[in-house]
Scaffold this motif. Sequence first.
Motif, short mmCIF file in Angstrom:
data_model
loop_
_atom_site.label_atom_id
_atom_site.label_comp_id
_atom_site.label_asym_id
_atom_site.label_seq_id
_atom_site.Cartn_x
_atom_site.Cartn_y
_atom_site.Cartn_z
N UNK A 59 0.86 -1.18 0.00
CA UNK A 59 0.00 0.00 0.00
C UNK A 59 0.89 1.24 0.00
N UNK A 60 0.33 2.37 -0.37
CA UNK A 60 1.11 3.60 -0.44
C UNK A 60 0.35 4.78 0.13
N UNK A 61 1.14 5.79 0.54
CA UNK A 61 0.58 7.06 0.96
C UNK A 61 0.87 8.07 -0.16
N UNK A 62 -0.11 8.88 -0.46
CA UNK A 62 0.02 9.89 -1.51
C UNK A 62 -0.33 11.25 -0.91
N UNK A 63 0.48 12.25 -1.21
CA UNK A 63 0.21 13.62 -0.78
C UNK A 63 -0.10 14.43 -2.02
N UNK A 64 -1.28 15.07 -2.01
CA UNK A 64 -1.72 15.92 -3.11
C UNK A 64 -1.95 17.34 -2.61
N UNK A 65 -1.71 18.29 -3.47
CA UNK A 65 -2.07 19.68 -3.20
C UNK A 65 -3.51 19.89 -3.63
N UNK A 66 -4.21 20.82 -2.99
CA UNK A 66 -5.56 21.14 -3.47
C UNK A 66 -5.55 21.95 -4.77
N UNK A 100 -8.45 23.61 3.30
CA UNK A 100 -7.66 22.43 2.96
C UNK A 100 -6.36 22.88 2.30
N UNK A 101 -5.23 22.44 2.88
CA UNK A 101 -3.92 22.81 2.34
C UNK A 101 -3.20 21.61 1.72
N UNK A 102 -3.71 20.39 1.96
CA UNK A 102 -3.16 19.19 1.34
C UNK A 102 -4.11 18.04 1.59
N UNK A 103 -3.94 16.99 0.78
CA UNK A 103 -4.69 15.76 0.94
C UNK A 103 -3.71 14.62 1.15
N UNK A 104 -3.95 13.78 2.15
CA UNK A 104 -3.18 12.55 2.37
C UNK A 104 -4.08 11.38 1.99
#
Length: 109
Positions: A59-66, A100-104
């Motif tokens: 599995x992985x963790x992903x960080x996205x910007x809004x 919201x400043x980021x999505x995990x």
Amino acid sequence: MSLAAHEIAKLDRQLAKKGEDVVLRGQDAPDDGSQDLTLRAFVRGYKPDELSGGINQGDSEVVLSPTGLTVDPARLGGLTVGGRYRTIQVANPVRVGGEVVRWNLWITG
């Protein structure tokens, strides 16, 4: 500039330098790619000590910007990372001052 805007700008700069392209696809989007959205993201696998609560090796963790997101990632079906389609299990927003400043994301597959 607000603190939230500053944090988003900082994340966007880091993603531009060190991130990778991922392709987001909605749950009900057609497979023809007409509704896909390409964004920059940080993608990393979970460490052995993080494997709990249903998180498995692979599995992985992903960080996205809004920035550039036109939909709530929690409503997305998945994303393609390195040519492989992965399913979004959980999408957690990180907020500063209510914005919201980021999505995990937790992705599997």
